[in-house]
Design a protein around this motif. Structure first.
Motif, mmCIF file in Angstrom:
data_model
loop_
_atom_site.group_PDB
_atom_site.id
_atom_site.type_symbol
_atom_site.label_atom_id
_atom_site.label_comp_id
_atom_site.label_asym_id
_atom_site.label_seq_id
_atom_site.Cartn_x
_atom_site.Cartn_y
_atom_site.Cartn_z
ATOM 1 N N GLY A 62 -16.085 -47.999 -83.010
ATOM 2 C CA GLY A 62 -15.992 -49.379 -82.550
ATOM 3 C C GLY A 62 -15.593 -49.470 -81.091
ATOM 4 N N GLU A 66 -17.777 -50.985 -78.038
ATOM 5 C CA GLU A 66 -17.272 -52.033 -77.150
ATOM 6 C C GLU A 66 -17.502 -51.668 -75.682
ATOM 7 N N ALA A 74 -19.717 -53.189 -82.785
ATOM 8 C CA ALA A 74 -18.326 -52.749 -82.868
ATOM 9 C C ALA A 74 -17.617 -53.467 -84.012
#
Length: 111
Positions: A62, A66, A74
């Protein structure tokens, strides 16, 4: 050892033991550290496919997504991680993933 040498060493470990979660996680982290987010994401995804209960992979996947500007993806990684952490009874990881998910959603990420 240079970042590329580290990556190649981890690739060798993964080639010998493709289902070794720690080897694949280490490769993904080395790729991430080298600024190769797309490659790191692919390794995190493969790790999640092979070892769906390896909880650390979800947070790192995640976070890597991002950094690539892929907030919706994410958020999905965090949601999947929350489910994995719940299955593994890892409440600390579940809380950390939940906070990450809230932060992404606060920026407007949706599925």
């Amino acid at each position: 050892m240079t970042p590329e040498q580290r990556i190649e060493a981890f690739r060798a470990f993964v080639a010998k033991s493709p289902d070794d979660a720690f080897a694949r996680y280490s490769l993904a982290m080395a790729l991430r550290a080298a600024g190769r987010g797309g490659d790191a994401t692919a390794e995190f995804e493969e790790l999640r496919r092979r070892k769906p209960d390896y909880v650390p992979a979800y947070l790192m996947a995640g976070q890597t997504l991002e950094t690539l500007g892929k907030d919706a993806e994410a958020a999905q990684a965090y949601e999947d991680g929350i489910a994995a952490a719940t299955r593994m009874n890892d409440m600390h990881a579940r809380d950390e993933l939940g906070q990450a998910l809230e932060a992404v959603r606060a920026r407007g990420a949706t599925r």
